[in-house]
Scaffold this motif. Structure first.
Motif, PDB file in Angstrom:
ATOM      1  N   ALA A  96      49.272 -26.790  23.487  1.00 37.17           N
ATOM      2  CA  ALA A  96      47.986 -26.454  23.901  1.00 37.17           C
ATOM      3  C   ALA A  96      47.462 -27.750  24.597  1.00 37.17           C
ATOM      4  CB  ALA A  96      47.119 -26.347  22.850  1.00 37.17           C
ATOM      5  N   THR A  97      46.421 -27.380  25.689  1.00 38.20           N
ATOM      6  CA  THR A  97      45.878 -28.704  26.343  1.00 38.20           C
ATOM      7  C   THR A  97      44.686 -29.392  25.761  1.00 38.20           C
ATOM      8  OG1 THR A  97      44.414 -27.163  27.709  1.00 38.20           O
ATOM      9  CG2 THR A  97      46.725 -27.641  28.588  1.00 38.20           C
ATOM     10  N   PRO A  98      44.515 -30.539  25.869  1.00 38.14           N
ATOM     11  CA  PRO A  98      43.351 -31.218  25.448  1.00 38.14           C
ATOM     12  C   PRO A  98      42.177 -30.479  25.832  1.00 38.14           C
ATOM     13  CG  PRO A  98      44.859 -32.902  25.909  1.00 38.14           C
ATOM     14  CD  PRO A  98      45.442 -31.541  26.413  1.00 38.14           C
ATOM     15  N   GLU A  99      42.068 -30.113  27.117  1.00 38.46           N
ATOM     16  CA  GLU A  99      40.975 -29.387  27.476  1.00 38.46           C
ATOM     17  C   GLU A  99      40.587 -28.035  27.035  1.00 38.46           C
ATOM     18  OE1 GLU A  99      42.348 -32.374  30.313  1.00 38.46           O
ATOM     19  OE2 GLU A  99      43.367 -30.667  29.350  1.00 38.46           O
ATOM     20  N   ASP A 100      41.609 -27.168  26.540  1.00 35.56           N
ATOM     21  CA  ASP A 100      41.512 -25.876  25.890  1.00 35.56           C
ATOM     22  C   ASP A 100      41.020 -26.085  24.489  1.00 35.56           C
ATOM     23  OD1 ASP A 100      42.065 -24.568  28.074  1.00 35.56           O
ATOM     24  OD2 ASP A 100      44.134 -23.927  27.501  1.00 35.56           O
ATOM     25  N   TYR A 114      42.422 -38.464  11.038  1.00 36.24           N
ATOM     26  CA  TYR A 114      41.050 -38.095  11.373  1.00 36.24           C
ATOM     27  C   TYR A 114      40.194 -39.286  11.557  1.00 36.24           C
ATOM     28  CZ  TYR A 114      36.653 -35.645  11.720  1.00 36.24           C
ATOM     29  OH  TYR A 114      35.522 -35.234  12.336  1.00 36.24           O
ATOM     30  N   LYS A 115      40.408 -40.246  10.884  1.00 38.59           N
ATOM     31  CA  LYS A 115      39.382 -41.623  10.702  1.00 38.59           C
ATOM     32  C   LYS A 115      39.704 -42.205  11.974  1.00 38.59           C
ATOM     33  CE  LYS A 115      38.689 -46.175   8.535  1.00 38.59           C
ATOM     34  NZ  LYS A 115      38.965 -46.977   7.409  1.00 38.59           N
ATOM     35  N   THR A 116      41.039 -42.326  12.634  1.00 34.63           N
ATOM     36  CA  THR A 116      41.037 -42.946  13.881  1.00 34.63           C
ATOM     37  C   THR A 116      40.396 -42.424  15.166  1.00 34.63           C
ATOM     38  OG1 THR A 116      43.008 -41.700  14.569  1.00 34.63           O
ATOM     39  CG2 THR A 116      43.281 -43.884  13.061  1.00 34.63           C
ATOM     40  N   ILE A 117      39.833 -41.083  15.071  1.00 40.58           N
ATOM     41  CA  ILE A 117      39.426 -40.531  16.237  1.00 40.58           C
ATOM     42  C   ILE A 117      37.739 -40.356  15.985  1.00 40.58           C
ATOM     43  CG2 ILE A 117      41.538 -39.086  16.699  1.00 40.58           C
ATOM     44  CD1 ILE A 117      40.109 -36.742  15.506  1.00 40.58           C
ATOM     45  N   THR A 118      37.361 -40.864  14.805  1.00 41.44           N
ATOM     46  CA  THR A 118      35.813 -40.470  14.503  1.00 41.44           C
ATOM     47  C   THR A 118      35.214 -41.714  15.313  1.00 41.44           C
ATOM     48  OG1 THR A 118      36.217 -40.273  12.204  1.00 41.44           O
ATOM     49  CG2 THR A 118      34.144 -40.907  12.914  1.00 41.44           C
ATOM     50  N   GLY A 119      34.298 -41.145  16.238  1.00 39.37           N
ATOM     51  CA  GLY A 119      33.493 -42.082  17.154  1.00 39.37           C
ATOM     52  C   GLY A 119      34.058 -41.803  18.492  1.00 39.37           C
ATOM     53  N   SER A 120      35.333 -41.318  18.697  1.00 38.66           N
ATOM     54  CA  SER A 120      35.858 -41.069  20.021  1.00 38.66           C
ATOM     55  C   SER A 120      35.117 -39.906  20.620  1.00 38.66           C
ATOM     56  CB  SER A 120      37.267 -41.042  19.990  1.00 38.66           C
ATOM     57  OG  SER A 120      37.936 -42.068  19.573  1.00 38.66           O
ATOM     58  N   SER A 121      35.217 -39.747  21.878  1.00 43.83           N
ATOM     59  CA  SER A 121      34.908 -38.310  22.612  1.00 43.83           C
ATOM     60  C   SER A 121      36.107 -37.521  22.076  1.00 43.83           C
ATOM     61  CB  SER A 121      34.951 -38.594  24.101  1.00 43.83           C
ATOM     62  OG  SER A 121      36.081 -38.505  24.595  1.00 43.83           O
ATOM     63  N   THR A 122      35.514 -36.037  21.892  1.00 43.89           N
ATOM     64  CA  THR A 122      36.524 -35.063  21.559  1.00 43.89           C
ATOM     65  C   THR A 122      37.704 -34.881  22.645  1.00 43.89           C
ATOM     66  OG1 THR A 122      34.325 -33.805  21.243  1.00 43.89           O
ATOM     67  CG2 THR A 122      36.323 -32.567  21.158  1.00 43.89           C
ATOM     68  N   ILE A 123      37.460 -35.035  23.776  1.00 40.40           N
ATOM     69  CA  ILE A 123      38.594 -34.930  24.782  1.00 40.40           C
ATOM     70  C   ILE A 123      39.589 -36.297  24.368  1.00 40.40           C
ATOM     71  CG2 ILE A 123      37.480 -36.510  26.626  1.00 40.40           C
ATOM     72  CD1 ILE A 123      40.119 -33.384  27.081  1.00 40.40           C
ATOM     73  N   ASN A 124      39.273 -37.249  24.262  1.00 40.21           N
ATOM     74  CA  ASN A 124      39.900 -38.438  23.970  1.00 40.21           C
ATOM     75  C   ASN A 124      40.730 -38.087  22.673  1.00 40.21           C
ATOM     76  OD1 ASN A 124      38.967 -39.514  26.137  1.00 40.21           O
ATOM     77  ND2 ASN A 124      39.101 -41.587  25.310  1.00 40.21           N
ATOM     78  N   PHE A 177      41.519 -35.066  21.460  1.00 37.86           N
ATOM     79  CA  PHE A 177      42.466 -34.093  21.515  1.00 37.86           C
ATOM     80  C   PHE A 177      43.514 -34.697  22.217  1.00 37.86           C
ATOM     81  CE2 PHE A 177      39.451 -30.861  19.827  1.00 37.86           C
ATOM     82  CZ  PHE A 177      40.207 -30.673  18.744  1.00 37.86           C
ATOM     83  N   GLN A 178      43.413 -35.497  23.356  1.00 41.71           N
ATOM     84  CA  GLN A 178      44.489 -36.104  23.886  1.00 41.71           C
ATOM     85  C   GLN A 178      45.644 -36.849  22.976  1.00 41.71           C
ATOM     86  OE1 GLN A 178      42.178 -38.291  26.828  1.00 41.71           O
ATOM     87  NE2 GLN A 178      42.424 -36.675  28.278  1.00 41.71           N
ATOM     88  N   LYS A 179      44.823 -37.603  22.017  1.00 40.61           N
ATOM     89  CA  LYS A 179      45.690 -38.361  21.100  1.00 40.61           C
ATOM     90  C   LYS A 179      46.409 -37.295  19.988  1.00 40.61           C
ATOM     91  CE  LYS A 179      45.104 -41.826  17.207  1.00 40.61           C
ATOM     92  NZ  LYS A 179      44.454 -42.790  16.871  1.00 40.61           N
ATOM     93  N   LEU A 180      45.671 -36.408  19.751  1.00 43.37           N
ATOM     94  CA  LEU A 180      46.493 -35.401  18.664  1.00 43.37           C
ATOM     95  C   LEU A 180      47.512 -34.664  19.508  1.00 43.37           C
ATOM     96  CD1 LEU A 180      43.259 -34.316  16.638  1.00 43.37           C
ATOM     97  CD2 LEU A 180      45.200 -35.760  16.004  1.00 43.37           C
ATOM     98  N   VAL A 181      47.186 -34.100  20.650  1.00 43.40           N
ATOM     99  CA  VAL A 181      48.364 -33.294  21.407  1.00 43.40           C
ATOM    100  C   VAL A 181      49.541 -34.276  21.402  1.00 43.40           C
ATOM    101  CG1 VAL A 181      48.944 -32.508  23.686  1.00 43.40           C
ATOM    102  CG2 VAL A 181      46.724 -31.976  22.697  1.00 43.40           C
TER     103      VAL A 181
END
Length: 221
Positions: A68-72, A45-55, A57-61
């Motif tokens: 599931a798609t990042p957009e959804d 979670y720390k690695t995505i803090t400060g990133s946009s939500t789409i980025n 979820f792209q990383k997590l997908v």
């Protein structure tokens, strides 16, 4: 490190710098994670803090090989965030930041908002807390090609502020945001928000714990 001379533009992050919203973002994220059945560690979670939500979820997908798609997932997380935002009457601005914004505005500084949040969330915050009047421009990382820690958002902020980068400062509370400012070549102040305790701020040019401290350090010409 000393602050730059001849500061003309102050560039603000939003979540964790202007508004204490990191906790409701985290709750919205983790409700979404639970709904799709993934276990996101604190380290991840720390690695995505400060990133946009789409980025994020792209990383997590990709990380979890999700169907599931990042957009959804962005839409799911955003619905939860909005619910928390609209129903949490205790949600407030970071202590001292409104006075600091007003101080910079009176000193005729150009103020630019550069946030990874979606523009709809930026507008929601600015309307609720009556901040529109102070800012020359607002940028959402969600509208850019790359998200923090990429420097694009701060490079664009300096352009929209019509100010050379050496006459700008950035205020950030996340390591991703600090790296973005570093790579943009802009002096960056790390704000040590208690709700962002997992962020080291180690690459900031200066670290502060409250905005009254920064106000004393600044000498606008």
């Amino acid at each position: 490190m000393k602050l730059p001379k001849n500061i003309r533009c102050v560039i603000f992050d939003m979540d964790g710098v202007i508004i204490d919203s990191e906790e409701i973002h985290k709750k919205a994220y983790y409700e979404t994670f639970n709904d799709i059945g993934v276990d996101v560690s604190d380290k991840l979670y720390k690695t995505i803090t400060g990133s946009s939500t789409i980025n994020a979820f792209q990383k997590l997908v990709a990380h979890f090989n999700l169907v599931a798609t990042p957009e959804d997932l962005v839409l799911e997380k955003r619905k939860r965030y909005v619910d928390f935002f609209e129903n949490d009457s205790t949600l407030h601005l970071v202590t001292g930041v409104e006075e600091f914004i007003q101080f910079c505005y009176v000193q005729k500084q150009t103020l630019v908002l550069a946030s990874s949040s979606a523009m709809v969330n930026i507008e929601r915050v600015f309307s609720r807390f009556h901040l529109h009047q102070y800012f020359t421009a607002k940028i959402s990382g969600a509208d850019l090609t790359a998200s923090k820690p990429h420097p694009e958002i701060f490079e664009k902020a300096a352009i929209l502020g019509n100010t050379s980068k050496e006459n700008c400062i950035v205020i950030e509370d996340s390591d991703n945001g600090i790296k973005a400012a570093n790579d943009a070549g802009i002096f960056v102040i790390g704000y040590k928000n208690p709700f962002s305790a997992d962020q080291t701020l180690k690459n900031a040019d200066l670290i502060i714990e409250d905005f009254s401290e920064l106000k004393k350090l600044l000498h606008f010409s």
